[in-house]
Design a protein around this motif. Structure first.
Motif, PDB file in Angstrom:
ATOM      1  N   LEU A  59      25.493  54.141 -27.717  1.00  0.00           N
ATOM      2  CA  LEU A  59      24.864  54.543 -26.459  1.00  0.00           C
ATOM      3  C   LEU A  59      25.773  55.574 -25.821  1.00  0.00           C
ATOM      4  O   LEU A  59      26.987  55.368 -25.729  1.00  0.00           O
ATOM      5  N   ILE A  60      25.185  56.675 -25.405  1.00  0.00           N
ATOM      6  CA  ILE A  60      25.960  57.747 -24.789  1.00  0.00           C
ATOM      7  C   ILE A  60      25.562  57.823 -23.327  1.00  0.00           C
ATOM      8  O   ILE A  60      24.389  58.002 -22.991  1.00  0.00           O
ATOM      9  N   GLY A  61      26.551  57.663 -22.453  1.00  0.00           N
ATOM     10  CA  GLY A  61      26.284  57.684 -21.019  1.00  0.00           C
ATOM     11  C   GLY A  61      27.418  58.322 -20.255  1.00  0.00           C
ATOM     12  O   GLY A  61      28.302  58.966 -20.824  1.00  0.00           O
ATOM     13  N   ARG A  62      27.403  58.116 -18.959  1.00  0.00           N
ATOM     14  CA  ARG A  62      28.431  58.712 -18.096  1.00  0.00           C
ATOM     15  C   ARG A  62      29.831  58.253 -18.471  1.00  0.00           C
ATOM     16  O   ARG A  62      30.796  58.984 -18.296  1.00  0.00           O
ATOM     17  N   ALA A  63      29.921  57.020 -18.962  1.00  0.00           N
ATOM     18  CA  ALA A  63      31.239  56.471 -19.326  1.00  0.00           C
ATOM     19  C   ALA A  63      31.669  56.897 -20.731  1.00  0.00           C
ATOM     20  O   ALA A  63      32.709  56.460 -21.217  1.00  0.00           O
ATOM     21  N   GLY A  64      30.872  57.727 -21.380  1.00  0.00           N
ATOM     22  CA  GLY A  64      31.210  58.178 -22.726  1.00  0.00           C
ATOM     23  C   GLY A  64      30.350  57.499 -23.780  1.00  0.00           C
ATOM     24  O   GLY A  64      29.256  57.023 -23.505  1.00  0.00           O
ATOM     25  N   VAL A  65      30.873  57.433 -24.989  1.00  0.00           N
ATOM     26  CA  VAL A  65      30.151  56.850 -26.112  1.00  0.00           C
ATOM     27  C   VAL A  65      30.602  55.403 -26.293  1.00  0.00           C
ATOM     28  O   VAL A  65      31.792  55.124 -26.405  1.00  0.00           O
ATOM     29  N   ARG A  66      29.636  54.505 -26.287  1.00  0.00           N
ATOM     30  CA  ARG A  66      29.938  53.098 -26.569  1.00  0.00           C
ATOM     31  C   ARG A  66      29.311  52.762 -27.916  1.00  0.00           C
ATOM     32  O   ARG A  66      28.133  53.039 -28.156  1.00  0.00           O
ATOM     33  N   GLU A  67      30.115  52.169 -28.783  1.00  0.00           N
ATOM     34  CA  GLU A  67      29.667  51.854 -30.137  1.00  0.00           C
ATOM     35  C   GLU A  67      29.544  50.340 -30.298  1.00  0.00           C
ATOM     36  O   GLU A  67      30.387  49.584 -29.832  1.00  0.00           O
TER      37      GLU A  67
END
Length: 195
Positions: free
Chosen positions: A125-133
Motif C-alpha cells: 500500500l502506498i500512502g502519505r507515510a510511504g510504502v507499506r509491505e
C-alpha cells in the motif's frame, strides 16, 4: 440516491472486483498459491468491512438467491454474530465460520467483498507515510520463499477506486451515514444499508 445511479455504482464496483481478481491471479498464479485445504481458512477470520457500497452489493447477490438458501444464510449469520460477541466478551479474537461458506465454497462468490477477494497474497500500500509491505498469509510466505522475485500486488489503486465509489454513494452531505465497521454476518443480520 436514485435506483439508476445506485445501479451504475454497483456496476462500477463489479468492474473493480474483476480488476481485483485479475491482480490477485497475477500474483497467486505463478506461485501456485491456492486456499484449497488451508487449515487457517480466512473464512473464519475476524474481518470487519468498511463500505456501504460493498454492503449493497452483498445484498444484491443475496436477493438473487432462492428463498431457502437466503434464509439459511440469514440464520447462520445470526448464530455467527452471537458466537462473535461471545468470543469478544471473553477477550478472544473470534474464529467463526462465515455464514455463506458452504463446505469450503462461498455461496455468494460473485458478490464476495474486497477482503475476501484479496486476502492472502503479498501486497503493498502506498500512502502519505510511504510504502507499506505485507507478506501475505503463512502459505503465501512459504511459497514466496521458494520463488525469489515473486510478484507482489499493489492494492493502492484498487483501494482508491473503492473509496471513490463509496464517496459517490454516500455523497458529501452534512449528515453522512456512520462509518461501517461490521462483519459480513453483522451486515446480513442488519439488513441492507440505508444509503
Amino acid at each position: 440516491m436514485t435506483g439508476p445511479r445506485r445501479n451504475a455504482l454497483l456496476a462500477r464496483l463489479s468492474a473493480l472486483y474483476r480488476r481485483m481478481d485479475a491482480a490477485y491471479d497475477a500474483v497467486s498464479g505463478p506461485l501456485g498459491f491456492s486456499c484449497d485445504g488451508c487449515a487457517t481458512n480466512c473464512c473464519t477470520s475476524y474481518f470487519q468491512h468498511h463500505t456501504y457500497v460493498e454492503w449493497l452489493y452483498l445484498f444484491q447477490g443475496l436477493s438473487a438467491l432462492p428463498d431457502e438458501r437466503r434464509e439459511l444464510y440469514l440464520e447462520r449469520a445470526a448464530r455467527a454474530v452471537a458466537a462473535t460477541r461471545e468470543a469478544l466478551a471473553r477477550g478472544e479474537r473470534p474464529r467463526v465460520m462465515c455464514p455463506v461458506n458452504d463446505d469450503g465454497l462461498c455461496g455468494l462468490y460473485a458478490h464476495r467483498l474486497m477482503i475476501c477477494r484479496l486476502h492472502g497474497v503479498a501486497h503493498v500500500l502506498i500512502g502519505r507515510a510511504g510504502v507499506r509491505e505485507f507478506p501475505g498469509c503463512p502459505r503465501c510466505e512459504t511459497l514466496r520463499a521458494a520463488h525469489p522475485g515473486a510478484g507482489i500486488m499493489d492494492r493502492t489503486v484498487l483501494y482508491r477506486e473503492l473509496a471513490a465509489i463509496e464517496m459517490e454513494l454516500v455523497g458529501k452531505k452534512a449528515a453522512r451515514p456512520p462509518k461501517v465497521d461490521a462483519t459480513l454476518a453483522e451486515m446480513l443480520v442488519a439488513g441492507p444499508p440505508r444509503v
